[in-house]
Enzyme design. Structure first.
Site, PDB file in Angstrom:
ATOM      1  CG  ASP A  43      -1.674   1.151   1.548  1.00  0.00           C
ATOM      2  OD1 ASP A  43      -2.371   1.560   0.329  1.00  0.00           O
ATOM      3  OD2 ASP A  43      -2.020   1.564   2.531  1.00  0.00           O
ATOM      4  CG  ASP A  45      -1.654   7.280   1.359  1.00  0.00           C
ATOM      5  OD1 ASP A  45      -1.056   8.436   1.673  1.00  0.00           O
ATOM      6  OD2 ASP A  45      -2.957   6.982   0.711  1.00  0.00           O
ATOM      7  CE  LYS A 192     -20.583   7.725   5.858  1.00  0.00           C
ATOM      8  NZ  LYS A 192     -21.202   6.502   5.645  1.00  0.00           N
ATOM      9  CG  ASP A 193     -21.280  12.728   3.853  1.00  0.00           C
ATOM     10  OD1 ASP A 193     -21.256  11.345   3.648  1.00  0.00           O
ATOM     11  OD2 ASP A 193     -22.564  12.931   3.770  1.00  0.00           O
ATOM     12  CB  ILE A 195     -13.715  12.528   7.369  1.00  0.00           C
ATOM     13  CG1 ILE A 195     -13.832  13.291   8.539  1.00  0.00           C
ATOM     14  CG2 ILE A 195     -12.422  11.840   6.915  1.00  0.00           C
ATOM     15  CD1 ILE A 195     -12.335  14.048   8.726  1.00  0.00           C
ATOM     16  NE  ARG A 196     -17.749  11.656   0.437  1.00  0.00           N
ATOM     17  CZ  ARG A 196     -19.090  11.708   0.148  1.00  0.00           C
ATOM     18  NH1 ARG A 196     -19.706  10.900   0.382  1.00  0.00           N
ATOM     19  NH2 ARG A 196     -19.636  13.369   0.151  1.00  0.00           N
ATOM     20  CG  ASP A 197     -16.865  15.852   0.459  1.00  0.00           C
ATOM     21  OD1 ASP A 197     -17.110  14.781  -0.168  1.00  0.00           O
ATOM     22  OD2 ASP A 197     -18.029  16.737   0.942  1.00  0.00           O
ATOM     23  CG  HIS A 199      -9.418  11.713   2.034  1.00  0.00           C
ATOM     24  ND1 HIS A 199      -8.136  11.177   2.188  1.00  0.00           N
ATOM     25  CD2 HIS A 199      -9.786  11.659   3.327  1.00  0.00           C
ATOM     26  CE1 HIS A 199      -7.615  11.079   3.671  1.00  0.00           C
ATOM     27  NE2 HIS A 199      -8.735  11.493   4.228  1.00  0.00           N
ATOM     28  CG  ASP A 330      -2.486   2.009   6.696  1.00  0.00           C
ATOM     29  OD1 ASP A 330      -2.193   1.961   5.437  1.00  0.00           O
ATOM     30  OD2 ASP A 330      -3.283   2.792   7.405  1.00  0.00           O
TER      31      ASP A 330
END
Length: 489
Positions: A43, A45, A192-193, A195-197, A199, A330
């Site tokens: 992986d 990260d 959650k949305d 945090i997703r955004d 990325h 990880d």
């Protein structure tokens, strides 16, 4: 009696201190020989690259601002800042009750580690809330740690989830302190949305690329590990969910601009764990400018970068099957679970927290505390047969002291939640999954430099409970003379 026992136990500390745990070691759950490994996968990260403490602050701040600007949360939550010492990985979050907690391998909540907002929930309230401290199977997180299909618990397994847990707790805290009525399920989804955004919208990627020295911990060990494997004729591949330009800049920084020469296959935006299960998505090749090409892929070529795809097509194109493949990641679920359960690959977990925990366990204070805690437990088990009032009073004092020492032991690692790997006496749910899905585990890939490429890892034979004598049955080598002396007195 107690001073005599304490003196006896403290005499053991120097002998234990002379046999300390090695933070740079590789630990084995399942016997595995590197001489059988021909292909190494990675992986990106928190496996090939590690990030500085600034990254979690960046994610927290960006997600918090998205809540305010796009989800219309009160601007006052901007006063909350990221606390790197609040949460640990592996915690469960009850979506409907808005509480964060640590659960052991048997689905029992560790009392004293249940937090609503930034405040601990009293044990009595937890027991009333869950009708005890056990969480039924149907309420636990699903196979990948998610809250779905009726599961009310979400398990946070990703290192990137640390700022998410902290943000959830901070916003919960704001609503509670200000007596604002809110729906916990909506809050969980919004965080959650957000945090997703951070990325998906590229906020995190752009920030890291703009100041790579601030966010990436440069270390020559990654290059050294890859070079060592290449020198011994090992094939290597990279499968990551991160985008191409982001990976290229990071790898160029830590390994060198020729980093692709070390890998036989490079796959980006793989969308793990779907990559390991969805047979329908074909690979797409990217050119040097990052443009996706429409060519049908008949072979995965060295020096090229591919996007998406699936493991079944990967196996067909490469022929890299079975136990000759070792993949490192990880995330125990997204990176390792499917590979070991469905495809027979060997797996290695990268657990950065391992190094700091082992260093704590090597301190004299920790060793002394644990030695005395073990002794108290043995005393309680052996002396409980005495039912007279005086003995029962002593036993109650010992139980109180044992509880205090357990709390002290927890605080050595994290004041709120303790160790990543243990509750008071049991392995954590996190460790249970780690033991099942990872053949070996280590703090970082650099640990591989301490071993020959033909080294065999042997798991320690740990006694089963029925293979151990009870405290009251142990021979003199287990220090029972002192306990017998205490009994006589």
């Amino acid at each position: 009696v107690i001073p005599a026992l304490w003196e006896a136990e403290t005499e053991l500390v120097p002998s234990i201190m002379s046999n300390l745990l090695n933070p740079d070691a590789i630990f084995s759950n399942n016997e595995m020989s590197l001489s059988d490994i021909e292909i190494y996968g990675f992986d990106y990260d928190y496996t090939l690259v590690f990030y500085s403490k600034h990254l979690h602050t960046l994610i927290f701040n960006a997600a918090r601002d998205l809540l305010i600007n796009e989800h219309r949360y009160p601007a006052e939550i901007r006063k909350y800042e990221y606390d790197p010492n609040f949460a640990i990985r592996g915690l469960h979050y009850d979506v409907q009750r808005a509480v964060l907690m640590k659960i052991d391998a048997f689905h029992y909540i560790q009392l004293g580690t249940v937090y609503r907002g930034l405040s601990v929930v009293p044990d009595e309230e937890v027991i009333e809330m869950y009708e005890g401290s056990h969480v039924p199977l149907e309420q636990m997180s699903d196979f990948y740690g998610k809250s779905s299909h009726g599961n009310t618990m979400k398990q946070f397994m990703d290192i990137f989830s640390l700022p998410e847990m902290t943000l959830l707790s901070c916003v919960n805290e704001y609503f509670l302190k200000n007596n604002i009525d809110y729906e916990p399920v909506h809050l969980y989804k919004d965080v959650k949305d957000a945090i997703r955004d951070v990325h998906i919208k590229g906020i995190m990627y752009r920030a890291i690329e703009a100041d790579i020295e601030k966010y990436i911990c440069y270390a020559e060990q990654t290059r050294a590990v890859l070079a060592k494997l290449a020198d011994h004729g090992k094939k290597m591949f990279l499968i990551t969910n991160s985008p191409s330009s982001f990976v290229d800049k990071g790898m160029s920084y830590i390994v060198g601009k020729d980093w692709r020469d070390l890998f036989d296959v490079v796959i980006v935006q793989a969308e793990k764990p779907n990559f390991f299960n969805d047979k329908r998505r074909p690979f797409r090749k990217m050119n040097e400018k990052g443009v996706l090409l429409w060519d049908k892929i008949h072979k995965l070529q060295k020096g090229q970068i591919y996007k998406q795809g699936n493991l079944y097509e990967f196996l067909k194109l490469t022929g890299w099957r079975g136990s000759r493949v070792l993949y490192f990641g990880d995330h125990i679920y997204s990176d390792l679970a499917d590979l070991t359960l469905k495809h027979g690959w060997r797996t290695g977990a990268i657990i950065p927290e391992l190094r700091s925990e082992l260093k704590i366990m090597n301190t004299e204070q920790y060793i002394q505390t644990m030695t005395w805690l073990q002794t108290l437990t043995g005393l309680l088990e052996q002396m409980q047969v005495h039912r007279d009032a005086e003995s029962q009073l002593v036993l109650q004092e010992w139980k109180k002291e044992r509880k205090e020492m357990r709390e002290m032991t927890k605080s050595f690692f994290n004041a709120q939640f303790g160790s990543l790997f243990r509750t008071d006496q049991n392995p954590t749910y996190f460790l249970r999954r780690l033991s099942r899905f990872a053949d070996i585990y280590m703090a970082s890939l650099s640990c591989l430099l301490n071993y020959d490429v033909s080294h065999t890892f042997y798991p320690r034979r740990t006694p089963l409970q029925h293979e151990l004598p009870a405290w009251s049955e142990r021979p003199p080598t287990f220090r029972t003379p002192l306990l017998q002396e205490a009994q006589a007195k």
